[in-house]
Design a protein around this motif. Structure first.
Motif, PDB file in Angstrom:
ATOM      1  N   UNK A 260       0.832  -1.205   0.000  1.00 25.67           N
ATOM      2  CA  UNK A 260       0.000   0.000   0.000  1.00 25.67           C
ATOM      3  C   UNK A 260       0.862   1.249   0.000  1.00 25.67           C
ATOM      4  N   UNK A 261       1.904   1.266   0.832  1.00 25.63           N
ATOM      5  CA  UNK A 261       2.795   2.423   0.913  1.00 25.63           C
ATOM      6  C   UNK A 261       3.497   2.675  -0.419  1.00 25.63           C
ATOM      7  N   UNK A 262       3.966   1.603  -1.052  1.00 26.44           N
ATOM      8  CA  UNK A 262       4.623   1.742  -2.361  1.00 26.44           C
ATOM      9  C   UNK A 262       3.640   2.280  -3.389  1.00 26.44           C
ATOM     10  N   UNK A 263       2.427   1.722  -3.384  1.00 25.92           N
ATOM     11  CA  UNK A 263       1.413   2.161  -4.336  1.00 25.92           C
ATOM     12  C   UNK A 263       1.000   3.595  -4.126  1.00 25.92           C
ATOM     13  N   UNK A 264       0.836   4.003  -2.875  1.00 19.45           N
ATOM     14  CA  UNK A 264       0.452   5.385  -2.572  1.00 19.45           C
ATOM     15  C   UNK A 264       1.543   6.343  -3.027  1.00 19.45           C
ATOM     16  N   UNK A 265       2.793   5.986  -2.763  1.00 14.31           N
ATOM     17  CA  UNK A 265       3.906   6.826  -3.183  1.00 14.31           C
ATOM     18  C   UNK A 265       3.944   6.940  -4.708  1.00 14.31           C
ATOM     19  N   UNK A 266       3.765   5.795  -5.379  1.00 19.34           N
ATOM     20  CA  UNK A 266       3.779   5.808  -6.844  1.00 19.34           C
ATOM     21  C   UNK A 266       2.634   6.608  -7.427  1.00 19.34           C
ATOM     22  N   UNK A 267       1.429   6.431  -6.869  1.00 17.31           N
ATOM     23  CA  UNK A 267       0.262   7.160  -7.365  1.00 17.31           C
ATOM     24  C   UNK A 267       0.394   8.653  -7.103  1.00 17.31           C
ATOM     25  N   UNK A 268       0.925   9.005  -5.939  1.00 20.05           N
ATOM     26  CA  UNK A 268       1.087  10.424  -5.601  1.00 20.05           C
ATOM     27  C   UNK A 268       2.077  11.099  -6.528  1.00 20.05           C
ATOM     28  N   UNK A 269       3.227  10.482  -6.714  1.00 18.27           N
ATOM     29  CA  UNK A 269       4.282  11.088  -7.532  1.00 18.27           C
ATOM     30  C   UNK A 269       4.000  10.962  -9.027  1.00 18.27           C
ATOM     31  N   UNK A 270       3.324   9.873  -9.411  1.00 18.07           N
ATOM     32  CA  UNK A 270       3.118   9.635 -10.838  1.00 18.07           C
ATOM     33  C   UNK A 270       1.807  10.145 -11.398  1.00 18.07           C
ATOM     34  N   UNK A 271       0.752  10.229 -10.556  1.00 14.84           N
ATOM     35  CA  UNK A 271      -0.555  10.616 -11.074  1.00 14.84           C
ATOM     36  C   UNK A 271      -1.137  11.845 -10.380  1.00 14.84           C
ATOM     37  N   UNK A 272      -1.180  11.829  -9.059  1.00 13.58           N
ATOM     38  CA  UNK A 272      -1.951  12.843  -8.344  1.00 13.58           C
ATOM     39  C   UNK A 272      -1.238  14.190  -8.262  1.00 13.58           C
ATOM     40  N   UNK A 273      -0.019  14.181  -7.743  1.00 17.33           N
ATOM     41  CA  UNK A 273       0.677  15.447  -7.540  1.00 17.33           C
ATOM     42  C   UNK A 273       0.951  16.223  -8.832  1.00 17.33           C
ATOM     43  N   UNK A 274       1.422  15.565  -9.914  1.00 14.50           N
ATOM     44  CA  UNK A 274       1.686  16.303 -11.148  1.00 14.50           C
ATOM     45  C   UNK A 274       0.443  16.993 -11.725  1.00 14.50           C
ATOM     46  N   UNK A 275      -0.763  16.459 -11.439  1.00 13.96           N
ATOM     47  CA  UNK A 275      -1.973  17.031 -12.011  1.00 13.96           C
ATOM     48  C   UNK A 275      -2.608  18.071 -11.103  1.00 13.96           C
ATOM     49  N   UNK A 276      -2.162  18.157  -9.878  1.00 19.08           N
ATOM     50  CA  UNK A 276      -2.689  19.180  -8.971  1.00 19.08           C
ATOM     51  C   UNK A 276      -1.999  20.514  -9.228  1.00 19.08           C
TER      52      UNK A 276
END
Length: 276
Positions: A260-276
């Motif tokens: 979960x931690x790896x996935x959250x980090x990946x989703x945050x850096x790869x999908x969520x943060x760049x689009x915010x």
């Protein structure tokens, strides 16, 4: 997650394992951070584009997210996204004992909103899948649709036991509801964890979004939710109080926390943060 049910299980399991409780609590903290990051992304990305009237920006994330002239479909998409934010932000709050015990009125009202939102979002999701279309193959679509049945059933059971004032059972079904409601979130986190570990798409075609890995991922997040199975394993370990079973369950939850931690980090850096 599981910390909320400890009070319900304590009568049956007065000597519950401390490592097991720590493992469950750690997972819940990691999941809560991930859910709130996802909720912030939803509000900032979709909220900003909606307020600016830039609805076509939705299509950078959602295939056929916005279709010119299809006002009813676009409205349904918008409602679906907004309510999803309520689920990922409000869900963890519902499971926190401090909120439930100290802010009971808020807990009850949020609970009613959560259940109603879960039913509406899951129903709207199925309608959108089969009318608007989305990525993936038929197996993924069917699995997602079956998950909606889980959500509606668990939501109704949670309400039933709350009205009957059988709060131990109510909390158990609320936890089960939480697990299936977050199927889409688990899917994204699992996908990003897989991409990070393998350093790219392995086992599926990124363009068509189909392949054996995605079939398995759909199976364990939608059709036969692994999160739900782990939760039931936790309940069982609490009841049995077997040292070996407790140790095995603790290890399983710890592994889930790492993924979960790896996935959250990946989703945050790869999908969520760049689009915010």
């Amino acid at each position: 997650m599981i910390t909320d049910v400890l009070s319900a299980q304590s009568v049956k399991a007065p000597h519950s394992s401390k490592p097991l409780t720590i493992a469950a609590t750690t997972w819940f903290v990691v999941a809560t951070v991930g859910q709130w990051l996802f909720g912030a992304y939803i509000l900032f990305f979709y909220g900003r584009s909606t307020l600016a009237g830039d609805f076509e920006r939705w299509n950078k994330v959602l295939p056929r997210g916005y279709v010119a002239g299809d006002w009813s479909g676009n409205l349904l998409i918008g409602i679906h996204i907004l309510l999803a934010a309520i689920l990922v932000i409000g869900g963890p709050l519902q499971l926190m004992p401090v909120v439930r015990d100290r802010f009971r009125t808020f807990h009850r009202r949020l609970g009613k909103l959560y259940v109603l939102t879960a039913i509406v979002v899951s129903t709207a999701g199925v309608v959108l899948i089969w009318t608007r279309g989305t990525v993936g193959d038929t197996f993924m679509h069917v699995s997602n649709s079956i998950q909606a049945l889980y959500i509606i059933s668990f939501a109704l059971l949670s309400v039933r036991y709350a009205k009957a004032r059988q709060f131990d059972r109510h909390r158990l079904w609320t936890l089960r509801l939480f697990m299936v409601v977050n199927g889409v979130w688990f899917f994204r986190v699992g996908l990003m964890a897989w991409l990070l570990i393998n350093r790219g798409p392995v086992g599926f075609d990124y363009k068509t979004f189909t392949g054996p890995f995605l079939t398995v991922l759909s199976l364990v997040t939608y059709l036969m939710p692994l999160s739900l199975l782990v939760l039931e394993l936790y309940f069982y370990a609490q009841r049995r109080q077997s040292r070996m079973l407790t140790l095995a369950t603790t290890i399983v939850i710890a592994l889930c926390t790492v993924v979960t931690a790896i996935g959250v980090m990946g989703a945050t850096m790869g999908m969520w943060w760049p689009r915010v």
